[in-house]
Design a protein around this motif. Sequence first.
Motif, PDB file in Angstrom:
ATOM      1  N   ASN A   3       0.829  -1.202   0.000  1.00  0.00           N
ATOM      2  CA  ASN A   3       0.000   0.000   0.000  1.00  0.00           C
ATOM      3  C   ASN A   3       0.868   1.259   0.000  1.00  0.00           C
ATOM      4  N   SER A  79      -5.089   2.457   7.489  1.00  0.00           N
ATOM      5  CA  SER A  79      -4.675   1.648   8.643  1.00  0.00           C
ATOM      6  C   SER A  79      -3.422   0.833   8.358  1.00  0.00           C
ATOM      7  N   ASN A  80      -3.145   0.574   7.073  1.00  0.00           N
ATOM      8  CA  ASN A  80      -1.975  -0.231   6.717  1.00  0.00           C
ATOM      9  C   ASN A  80      -1.210   0.393   5.555  1.00  0.00           C
ATOM     10  N   ASP A  82       2.042   1.078   3.766  1.00  0.00           N
ATOM     11  CA  ASP A  82       3.359   0.455   3.763  1.00  0.00           C
ATOM     12  C   ASP A  82       4.469   1.426   3.401  1.00  0.00           C
ATOM     13  N   LYS A 121       5.930   1.787   6.853  1.00  0.00           N
ATOM     14  CA  LYS A 121       7.152   1.053   7.161  1.00  0.00           C
ATOM     15  C   LYS A 121       8.365   1.734   6.531  1.00  0.00           C
ATOM     16  N   ARG A 389       1.744  -8.554   2.279  1.00  0.00           N
ATOM     17  CA  ARG A 389       0.509  -9.260   2.637  1.00  0.00           C
ATOM     18  C   ARG A 389      -0.060  -9.979   1.424  1.00  0.00           C
TER      19      ARG A 389
END
Length: 392
Positions: A3, A79-80, A82, A121, A389
């Motif tokens: 993402n 929410s996620n 990357d 990340k 993922r």
Amino acid sequence: MINVVDLFSGAGGLTFGFQKKIVRNRFVDDDRFNVIFANEYEKNAAYTFKMNFPGVPMIQEDIGELDLVYLQQMYLDISNVDIVIGGPPCQSYSTVGKRQYDNRARMYREYRRMLSILQPKLFIFENVLGLLTMKNDLGLPVIDDVVKSFNDFSEFNGAIGYTVQKKVLNAQDFGVPQSRERVFLVGVRKDLNLERDWCFPTAGAMQKHVSVGDAIGDLPELVNGAGTNHYTKHPYTKYQFLMRGNQKVLKNHVNGVNGRKILKIMEVVPEGEGRPYINQLVQKGKLAQEFYLTSGYGNSYGRLWWNRPSTTITNNLSTPSSLRCIHPKQNRALTSREGARLQSFPDNFIFYGSKEQVNSQIGNAVPSLLSMHLANSVIDFFESNKFIRQEG
């Protein structure tokens, strides 16, 4: 799937590399990345982005207005996240200009604030080489301020900071027909358990640079004030085939109207020469005094080389008096489409706005092919650390 969020996206040079890949010398969709949203304040660039990436939500808004509530009200799932990509406006850092430590020079703080909200990340921050030599109000290197600010996010309610690596990449080493050096900062969130550190993309040891001729030699010749939307030659290099693809209509290939003086200057300046050469001709009596050039830089009124990559493309790529942008073989400056080719935008990439606005979008962009190499390095990093993922 990884993402992605693109901040200060411009026309989408960075996003292009995270949405496309090359298969059998053709651009195809890359389903390894999902761009959650992009943000760009300048309306013409934002519209260009939307036309080329219609599946990516574009927030055309001052980044200072974006916060967690705003993004949630846009029904965006952050929410996620990357990876965040993008670079704040570069004009304040550029070695061509006033180099003022103004609000634009401080826009990295807004980028940092967004990182504290999204907590990716990884982030990739891009800017001009002048960032390395710019000084702040205290006379200290701005780059040190930027790197240190990314290390510690403790004032943002305990958000996690980043370990930052810095490297200068030259686009010509990655298949782009342009010598364009840019600073890249890559930050990895400090709480991640890594099996492999981030590695910047590296150029192939034997890779031959793509020249201006390799890039634009198939595009039609133009006389003063002319333009065309018809291809008149077949592509004859690998790069031209890649850029042309299946495009049938040639867009943004229009020459400006130049006066007698500029036309004469372009007529006499050879490949690789510019303002100093013209003034030498005047001093030697080979050119009339009226052609003596009192303003500009050493590479103003400069003609590009046919068998070399171009020098750095700027916003003024269609202005003959600007920095080395005169066509190697024709007495005119580059067209917008030629500038786009030298930035590795394919011919089916749509630009919105006036010629000046389009050239600004092209000149400010990250070259698409360089972005693809960065995207591949992101894939390697995420796969090595088992961060990807699996969907479904």
